[in-house]
Design an enzyme around this catalytic site. Structure first.
Site, PDB file in Angstrom:
ATOM      1  CD1 TRP A   1       1.563  -9.207  84.645  1.00 45.88           C
ATOM      2  CD2 TRP A   1      -0.578  -9.832  84.589  1.00 45.88           C
ATOM      3  NE1 TRP A   1       0.997  -8.909  85.868  1.00 45.88           N
ATOM      4  CE2 TRP A   1      -0.315  -9.279  85.861  1.00 45.88           C
ATOM      5  CE3 TRP A   1      -1.849 -10.315  84.319  1.00 45.88           C
ATOM      6  CZ2 TRP A   1      -1.274  -9.185  86.857  1.00 45.88           C
ATOM      7  CZ3 TRP A   1      -2.817 -10.225  85.315  1.00 45.88           C
ATOM      8  CH2 TRP A   1      -2.524  -9.660  86.569  1.00 45.88           C
TER       9      TRP A   1
ATOM     10  CE  LYS B   1       0.048  -3.013  87.269  1.00 48.19           C
ATOM     11  NZ  LYS B   1      -0.103  -3.685  88.580  1.00 48.19           N
TER      12      LYS B   1
ATOM     13  N   GLY C   1      -3.691  -2.620  89.085  1.00 51.87           N
ATOM     14  CA  GLY C   1      -4.122  -2.827  90.459  1.00 51.87           C
ATOM     15  C   GLY C   1      -3.354  -3.958  91.103  1.00 51.87           C
TER      16      GLY C   1
ATOM     17  CE  LYS D   1       2.935  -1.970  90.726  1.00 52.90           C
ATOM     18  NZ  LYS D   1       3.312  -3.400  90.637  1.00 52.90           N
TER      19      LYS D   1
ATOM     20  CG  ASP E   1      -0.341  -2.335  91.888  1.00 54.30           C
ATOM     21  OD1 ASP E   1       0.023  -3.475  92.188  1.00 54.30           O
ATOM     22  OD2 ASP E   1      -0.288  -1.892  90.722  1.00 54.30           O
TER      23      ASP E   1
ATOM     24  CB  THR F   1       4.195  -4.230  94.374  1.00 61.87           C
ATOM     25  OG1 THR F   1       3.036  -4.261  93.540  1.00 61.87           O
ATOM     26  CG2 THR F   1       5.404  -4.492  93.517  1.00 61.87           C
TER      27      THR F   1
ATOM     28  CD  GLU G   1       7.908  -3.020  82.918  1.00 66.38           C
ATOM     29  OE1 GLU G   1       8.851  -2.229  82.705  1.00 66.38           O
ATOM     30  OE2 GLU G   1       7.220  -3.506  82.009  1.00 66.38           O
TER      31      GLU G   1
END
Length: 329
Positions: free
Chosen positions: A11, A103, A132, A187, A240, A244, A277
């Site tokens: 990222w 996240k 997002g 999410k 999101d 995902t 995560e």
């Protein structure tokens, strides 16, 4: 804007590539080999191979040097790396505005990222989340992406969103920091559930139902934690979640697919090679839901499967055996 990105994983590298077109950038890497590769070849061979970092991006291994000319700091570590990074900023008496892209809920404490910031740096620290529907690979490739930016100071959120907004990576200001963070965290748990659903071959009807009921779970927990319900209909909520749960690039979805195949969690994570995560967030989500009296059966089932208390098939049977009731949103 002069931006320091802390963390040169997938990222951090992707955002450096995207933002380098508009901003002066420094990218800090904790790993010496990653920094050396980026300096020498402009490629992150360890975490993000195949994408070239622009020559304009300064790559450093020294933490203090990364901050020397910055106006805003963007933390691009996993959730587990947030607190140590904040503590390093505190040691340098850094008071620059902060953004983060991690996240989740912090393992052990169950805190959202802004709550961790408040604990480490104090309530006066200007900070916010960038979240997002976004895969690092597509951001780095310049494919159209839209994300939300929420902060503890609305004016900073608007200014930062305006400065970071580009033709390919579009950034929209949001005034609900808690909602944006909860959407981004939970999410991932639902993406594991959807991966299990798809891995067991339950069909598209089941996937749609799971995602819809999952969104209701996210919203219920978010509201209980102080979020605005409408936030979960936006980029950091439904947007999101859809990406995902359905995208093949989703690490959390791949965890669910592996669980459906009967693989052990250790094997799945080893094969993945990156942080998922949702694995660490599931337990904290379930604990928070129980403490707040929030009904989250899907998230609870995921936590049980990850803890080895249920098989994927048994968790499905448990969900399907629930008593019929009116649809609650």
């Amino acid at each position: 804007m002069k931006l320091a990105i802390l963390g040169a994983g997938a990222w951090g590298t992707a955002l450096a590539i995207a933002f380098a077109q508009q901003h002066s950038l420094t990218l800090w890497s904790r790993e010496a080999d990653v920094a050396a590769d980026l300096q020498r070849t402009r490629e992150n061979k360890r975490f993000f191979p195949g994408y070239r970092l622009p020559e304009s991006v300064r790559v450093v291994e020294d933490f203090a040097s990364a901050l020397s000319d910055a106006e805003v700091v963007l933390i691009a570590t996993p959730m587990a790396g947030l607190r140590p990074t904040l503590e390093a900023l505190r040691e340098l008496s850094c008071t620059l505005p902060l953004l983060w892209v991690c996240k989740g809920f912090e393992a052990g404490s169950g805190l959202l990222a802004h709550q961790v910031v408040r604990e480490v740096l104090g309530s006066e620290q200007i900070c916010g989340a960038l979240s997002g529907p976004s895969f690092a690979e597509e951001v780095a490739a310049g494919q159209p992406t839209a994300v939300a930016l929420a902060a503890n100071q609305p004016e900073f959120a608007r200014q930062a969103a305006s400065a970071l907004h580009g033709k390919r990576l579009r950034v929209y200001a949001n005034d609900d920091l808690v909602g944006v963070e909860v959407g981004g965290a939970v999410k991932n748990v639902l993406a594991i559930a959807t991966g299990v659903c798809d891995g067991l071959g339950l069909g598209l009807n089941a996937r749609a139902a799971l995602m819809t009921r999952g969104l209701a779970e996210i919203a219920r927990l978010g509201v209980a934690l102080g979020a605005q319900r409408d936030t979960f209909l936006g980029l950091a909520g439904m947007g999101d979640l859809v990406l995902t749960c359905t995208g093949d690039l989703s690490r959390n979805r791949r965890v669910g697919l592996g669980l459906a195949e009967g693989k052990s969690l250790a094997t799945i994570l080893e094969e993945l090679g990156h942080v998922a995560e949702g694995v660490y967030t599931a337990r904290e989500t379930d604990r928070l839901a129980r403490e707040r009296g929030v009904d989250m059966p899907i998230s609870r089932a995921v936590a049980a499967v990850l803890a080895g208390e249920l098989t994927a098939a048994a968790a499905l049977e448990q969900l399907m055996a629930r008593q019929a009731r009116e649809e609650a949103v």
